[in-house]
Design a protein around this motif. Sequence first.
Motif, mmCIF file in Angstrom:
data_model
loop_
_atom_site.group_PDB
_atom_site.id
_atom_site.type_symbol
_atom_site.label_atom_id
_atom_site.label_comp_id
_atom_site.label_asym_id
_atom_site.label_seq_id
_atom_site.Cartn_x
_atom_site.Cartn_y
_atom_site.Cartn_z
ATOM 1 N N TRP A 225 0.706 -0.932 0.052
ATOM 2 C CA TRP A 225 0.097 -0.092 -0.245
ATOM 3 C C TRP A 225 0.896 1.252 0.017
ATOM 4 C CZ3 TRP A 225 -4.741 2.008 -0.676
ATOM 5 C CH2 TRP A 225 -4.978 3.068 0.035
ATOM 6 N N ASP B 28 -8.977 -12.134 1.196
ATOM 7 C CA ASP B 28 -9.436 -10.548 1.542
ATOM 8 C C ASP B 28 -8.030 -9.790 1.037
ATOM 9 O OD1 ASP B 28 -10.087 -8.156 2.471
ATOM 10 O OD2 ASP B 28 -9.514 -8.744 4.585
ATOM 11 N N LEU C 259 -3.519 -4.404 -1.246
ATOM 12 C CA LEU C 259 -2.255 -3.961 -1.218
ATOM 13 C C LEU C 259 -1.693 -3.870 0.044
ATOM 14 C CD1 LEU C 259 -2.599 -1.357 -4.030
ATOM 15 C CD2 LEU C 259 -0.900 -3.163 -3.947
ATOM 16 N N GLY D 279 -9.013 -13.927 5.802
ATOM 17 C CA GLY D 279 -10.222 -13.833 5.227
ATOM 18 C C GLY D 279 -10.882 -12.368 5.424
ATOM 19 N N GLU D 280 -12.050 -12.010 4.868
ATOM 20 C CA GLU D 280 -12.540 -10.882 5.565
ATOM 21 C C GLU D 280 -13.200 -10.894 6.777
ATOM 22 O OE1 GLU D 280 -14.032 -9.582 0.747
ATOM 23 O OE2 GLU D 280 -15.465 -10.670 2.381
ATOM 24 N N ARG E 146 -9.415 -3.926 -6.595
ATOM 25 C CA ARG E 146 -10.105 -3.012 -5.939
ATOM 26 C C ARG E 146 -9.012 -2.241 -5.167
ATOM 27 N NH1 ARG E 146 -13.761 -1.000 -7.030
ATOM 28 N NH2 ARG E 146 -13.911 -0.125 -4.978
ATOM 29 N N TYR F 266 -19.021 -5.060 -0.388
ATOM 30 C CA TYR F 266 -18.287 -5.437 1.093
ATOM 31 C C TYR F 266 -17.648 -4.162 1.743
ATOM 32 C CZ TYR F 266 -14.745 -7.095 4.471
ATOM 33 O OH TYR F 266 -14.057 -7.452 5.340
ATOM 34 N N TYR G 261 -17.681 -2.138 5.081
ATOM 35 C CA TYR G 261 -16.582 -2.226 5.977
ATOM 36 C C TYR G 261 -16.232 -0.757 6.344
ATOM 37 C CZ TYR G 261 -11.957 -2.945 7.746
ATOM 38 O OH TYR G 261 -10.843 -2.801 8.451
ATOM 39 N N TRP H 165 -13.527 6.941 5.386
ATOM 40 C CA TRP H 165 -12.953 6.288 4.131
ATOM 41 C C TRP H 165 -14.093 6.217 2.940
ATOM 42 C CZ3 TRP H 165 -7.985 3.931 2.678
ATOM 43 C CH2 TRP H 165 -6.873 4.177 3.966
HETATM 44 O O1 LIG Z 1 -6.544 -6.144 6.150
HETATM 45 P P1 LIG Z 1 -7.662 -6.759 6.882
HETATM 46 O O2 LIG Z 1 -7.749 -8.277 6.861
HETATM 47 O O3 LIG Z 1 -7.975 -6.195 8.221
HETATM 48 O O4 LIG Z 1 -8.821 -6.115 5.824
HETATM 49 C C1 LIG Z 1 -9.888 -5.261 6.092
HETATM 50 O O5 LIG Z 1 -9.447 -4.037 6.206
HETATM 51 C C2 LIG Z 1 -8.767 -3.312 4.863
HETATM 52 C C3 LIG Z 1 -8.267 -1.927 5.414
HETATM 53 O O6 LIG Z 1 -7.272 -2.046 6.260
HETATM 54 C C4 LIG Z 1 -9.750 -3.368 3.820
HETATM 55 O O7 LIG Z 1 -9.284 -2.804 2.930
HETATM 56 C C5 LIG Z 1 -9.979 -1.748 2.117
HETATM 57 O O8 LIG Z 1 -9.007 -0.696 2.333
HETATM 58 C C6 LIG Z 1 -7.630 -0.774 1.577
HETATM 59 C C7 LIG Z 1 -6.926 0.333 1.959
HETATM 60 O O9 LIG Z 1 -6.626 0.587 3.398
HETATM 61 C C8 LIG Z 1 -7.545 -1.172 0.289
HETATM 62 O O10 LIG Z 1 -6.100 -1.407 -0.117
HETATM 63 C C9 LIG Z 1 -8.423 -2.322 0.069
HETATM 64 O O11 LIG Z 1 -8.751 -2.792 -1.412
HETATM 65 C C10 LIG Z 1 -9.919 -2.222 0.562
HETATM 66 O O12 LIG Z 1 -10.834 -3.344 0.540
HETATM 67 C C11 LIG Z 1 -10.636 -4.495 3.796
HETATM 68 O O13 LIG Z 1 -11.373 -4.669 2.832
HETATM 69 C C12 LIG Z 1 -11.192 -5.076 4.969
HETATM 70 O O14 LIG Z 1 -11.399 -6.732 5.054
#
Ligand SMILES: O=P(O)(O)O[C@H]1O[C@H](CO)[C@@H](O[C@H]2O[C@H](CO)[C@@H](O)[C@H](O)[C@H]2O)[C@H](O)[C@H]1O
Length: 551
Positions: free
Chosen positions: A252, A411, A414, A431-432, A455, A523, A527, A535
Amino acid sequence: MRPLDRALTGALAHWLPRQRWFAGKDRPIGEVTISSDTELPVAAGDVPGGPHDAPGAHGARDAHRAHDAYGAHGGEGGPVPSSVRHVVVDVRQGADVDRYQLLVGRRDELPERLRPGEIGEDPEGGHLYDAVHDPGLTRVLLDGIAAETRAGALRFHRAPGVEIETGLTAVPGSAEQSNTSLVFGESYMCKLFRRLSPGVNPDLEVNLALTRAGCEHVAGVRGWIEMEPDGGGEPITLALMSEYLRTATDGWQLAITSVRDWLAHPGPDGHGRYPGGGPGSGGFPDPTGRSAAGLGRHGEVIWENGRAAAPEEHEQPAELDAGGAGGDFAAEAERLGAATAAVHRDLAVAFGVTTAPAAQVRELARGMHRQLDEVSAAVPELAPHAGPIGRAFDELAARAADIPLQRVHGDYHLGQVMRSETGWVLLDFEGEPARSPEERRAMAHPLRDVAGMLRSFEYAARFLPAGDASLSPEAARGLELRARAWADRNREAFCRGYAEAGGADPAANAVLIRALELDKAVYEIRYEARNRPSWLPVPLRSLEHITAGAG
Ligand SMILES: O=P(O)(O)O[C@H]1O[C@H](CO)[C@@H](O[C@H]2O[C@H](CO)[C@@H](O)[C@H](O)[C@H]2O)[C@H](O)[C@H]1O
Ligand SMILES: Nc1ncnc2c1ncn2[C@@H]1O[C@H](COP(=O)(O)OP(=O)(O)O)[C@@H](O)[C@H]1O
């Protein structure tokens, strides 16, 4: 209930919703109850700030004497505890009950550095605090794994054949994350899963399997902690400790650096500025001190194809070639695609592949619709996009054919990948977080991960401008054009790398990947609404683009 426990559960009802990792910020808390409480004695040692580092820490050696455990005097902010409570709480929100784990410390006085983690007051005096910030206490996790300790229902495990270096200071990780990770020295990263699910956590299960398979794209497992549930059954995973990737950089961060370069990239007229700083930041000045070409002082499009700009919404001017900026990410995106295909191959070998008949694909589309209905009802901003999104799911159902299924990341984005000196490493196979344990472990088409990463390119491209409320509509449109150019370039490179390394070709599966990507976007809307409301504009802007023109 002890007065101390009543005070703790009462304070948690206010404290939990303020935590990044708390998943129920969109609903009030009905009740917090303690379901398990284990005192973990902290052994004598040399960790700075540890119980035996405090001047006059008499009595600290007897970890089982509750008062002495907290009652020695001296050191910064007073006595240093010689034990820490591992507490599992059940949090009731409406009909749902979620289980979270905490490390709770207690001190008569809280030193400055621990104050941000204060949970509440002990009715008999003193403060209860989130002990993950206290290196004197978190060492109990490393020591426990090294010695394969048992404490109450807790079981500490060392990975087979691994020696653990103890005496390392732990610092909580600073990444944007759903759990809490502690970095021990420069050797280990120990992730405490905050929200607990029954059974083995897929992050442990998958990382162990890939470590055993010799996969070069994962961080090696060094140990884990689990808890035996009341009444028997499969142990619940509490923590996973992996090799710390000391020299690696978060995907990221790398992507955002590239986007920033691109937004500041000078064009023919030399005008423009880089305006944004991400959601909630209020923006920050152009770090390069120069102007962004193609964009006016406020980010508006002022040139295109060598003339004053007024592009059609979907036009991609030749000057908007995101490869032209320094810090281009496309070569890395392509390598990441190849690494993803390699991990998918290893997952297929480790866990097998099955075939989902067309009827199951139709059921998948129905599940996508269900989530769309739920999230549209809860988050009104999604409603305008529901029509085109639903039609993409209908198209998946209408063209349903047999598809292969296997274990996937689940899940993928980046923030789940790091670039080390040898290549890309995939993290966090949990996973999510908002899905049920069964859904997280379910087999899926590998393009689900590809859709997740697509995404993420959409997010990275829009993250910087999305938080700048001061942009005029025209300026926002100019930045949106640039965001699209960056996202398209990196999406294409990632897909190419994935397909050339043997993964399913996204271009040959357009209906499936579009449905998977839109399902992920839905999703994300939920989230963000629940976890990071500021966000929400990021996925919404991307949806405006993806669903525009889709009827
Ligand atoms: O990393 P996790 O397993 O905690 O995933 C959750 O949190 C993510 C954010 O930290 C979230 O991701 C979303 O935000 C990201 C940027 O911060 C972006 O890169 C992803 O594409 C976006 O989906 C994720 O969805 C959530 O499950
Ligand atoms: N083994 C590791 N070495 C170095 N950094 C890591 C390691 N594992 C995770 N990280 C960093 O921590 C962040 C969060 O890790 P992750 O496993 O995704 O946690 P969460 O499940 O809480 O989101 C990652 O984005 C990455 O920056």
